[in-house]
Design an enzyme around this catalytic site. Structure first.
Site, mmCIF file in Angstrom:
data_model
loop_
_atom_site.group_PDB
_atom_site.id
_atom_site.type_symbol
_atom_site.label_atom_id
_atom_site.label_comp_id
_atom_site.label_asym_id
_atom_site.label_seq_id
_atom_site.Cartn_x
_atom_site.Cartn_y
_atom_site.Cartn_z
ATOM 1 N N ASP A 196 0.810 -1.219 0.000
ATOM 2 C CA ASP A 196 0.000 0.000 0.000
ATOM 3 C C ASP A 196 0.843 1.268 0.000
ATOM 4 O O ASP A 196 2.053 1.227 0.257
ATOM 5 C CB ASP A 196 -0.841 0.060 1.297
ATOM 6 C CG ASP A 196 -2.058 -0.831 1.220
ATOM 7 O OD1 ASP A 196 -2.372 -1.319 0.131
ATOM 8 O OD2 ASP A 196 -2.700 -1.026 2.276
ATOM 9 N N TYR A 231 6.969 -10.266 6.237
ATOM 10 C CA TYR A 231 6.832 -8.834 6.530
ATOM 11 C C TYR A 231 7.374 -8.576 7.927
ATOM 12 O O TYR A 231 7.241 -9.414 8.825
ATOM 13 C CB TYR A 231 5.367 -8.404 6.507
ATOM 14 C CG TYR A 231 4.777 -8.239 5.125
ATOM 15 C CD1 TYR A 231 4.777 -7.005 4.483
ATOM 16 C CD2 TYR A 231 4.209 -9.323 4.459
ATOM 17 C CE1 TYR A 231 4.234 -6.844 3.221
ATOM 18 C CE2 TYR A 231 3.657 -9.181 3.181
ATOM 19 C CZ TYR A 231 3.676 -7.933 2.579
ATOM 20 O OH TYR A 231 3.141 -7.782 1.326
#
EC number: 5.4.99.12
Length: 291
Positions: A72, A136
């Site tokens: 994002d 992540y």
């Protein structure tokens, strides 16, 4: 008429394009995310810049990057990946990996985007669907009673939750409920892909560990602590990592108890997620994609 020579046939039909896997990193603050956006938008995606740089290889067909992992606006990547096909004019040899690496990095110089490595791959390889796992990390800064206490060098690279301190032991206990295979409907944001995607995912690893900040040894006296939350899975749902981090931070702030994470999972509904608890994009990094 005599039949055309084999090389003439090959030239007319064109050789198949060469496929390459590239690993790249970026500082995500100034981009609308990694995915390509329309060129007239004020803020572009990382993919726009990669593709613009790649046109300097003078392909006969415009080069498109097939990104492995969507990130994002404001999310960073220590290492993302993509594949691309390069069709050259007849008779020209395929590029080697170093030529592509140097050309792309030369033309990406003004941007905080870097190509880390390039690998020739089979034409059946797909950067997104061939991936075995994605990892992540999310960086938290503890010890700040006010946002002005965040070191200027850490701006946009971590999240300092309100209050300054977290019960990390409770967070570590809560994180265990996320491990394994679950329906993560509560931990995904709704987007256009939601109706077509299974909400079931398998979290292979969740770790919460102390970490070093950038230059933090120069301001140890300030009592700032950096922590990293690490998540590994074959794939994640839209904003799943940010929702998991937000819920764990709520546990650390004692707004939720560890067992509430299990209850949220069992509710299997995105609206069951506590309002305004999602972690901000600053602090989230795609660490690696494994093949």
């Amino acid at each position: 008429a005599p039949a055309p020579a084999p090389q003439t046939l090959g030239t007319k039909m064109g050789c198949p394009p060469a496929r390459y896997l590239v690993f790249f990193q970026y500082f995500g603050t100034k981009y609308s995310g990694v995915m390509e956006t329309r060129s007239e938008q004020a803020v572009l995606g990382v993919q726009n810049y990669l593709q613009k740089a790649a046109q300097n290889l003078k392909p006969t067909v415009p080069i498109k990057f097939h990104i492995s992992s969507r990130t994002d606006t404001g999310v960073h990547a220590l290492c993302n990946s993509a594949h691309l096909d390069i069709q050259r004019a007849p008779g020209k040899p395929d590029f080697n990996e170093k030529q592509i690496l140097h050309c792309l990095n030369y033309h990406l110089r003004p941007e905080p985007i870097r190509i880390l490595s390039v690998h020739r791959v089979a034409n059946s390889f797909h950067a997104r669907f061939s991936a075995l796992s994605r990892t992540y990390i999310y960086r938290l800064l503890l010890g700040c009673s006010h946002h002005s206490e965040i070191p200027v060098f850490e701006r946009d690279l971590c999240w300092a939750p309100v209050g300054g301190h977290l019960d990390v032991v409770a967070m570590q206990e809560a994180a265990q409920f996320l491990l394994g295979t679950h329906d993560f409907s509560t931990f995904r944001s709704i987007n256009s892909e939601t109706p077509f995607q299974s909400p079931v995912r398998t979290i292979l690893q969740v770790d919460i560990q102390p970490s070093a900040g950038f230059l933090s040894h120069h301001y140890e006296h300030r009592g700032l602590e950096f922590w990293e939350l690490k998540f590994r899975s074959r794939s994640f749902l839209y904003r799943q990592v940010r929702r998991m981090v937000g819920a764990l931070v709520a546990v650390g702030q004692r707004k939720l108890a560890p067992h509430h994470i299990k209850e949220l999972l069992e509710m299997k509904h995105s609206q069951a997620f506590p309002p305004n608890a999602m972690a901000p994009p600053t602090g989230l990094f795609l660490k690696m994609v494994e093949y």
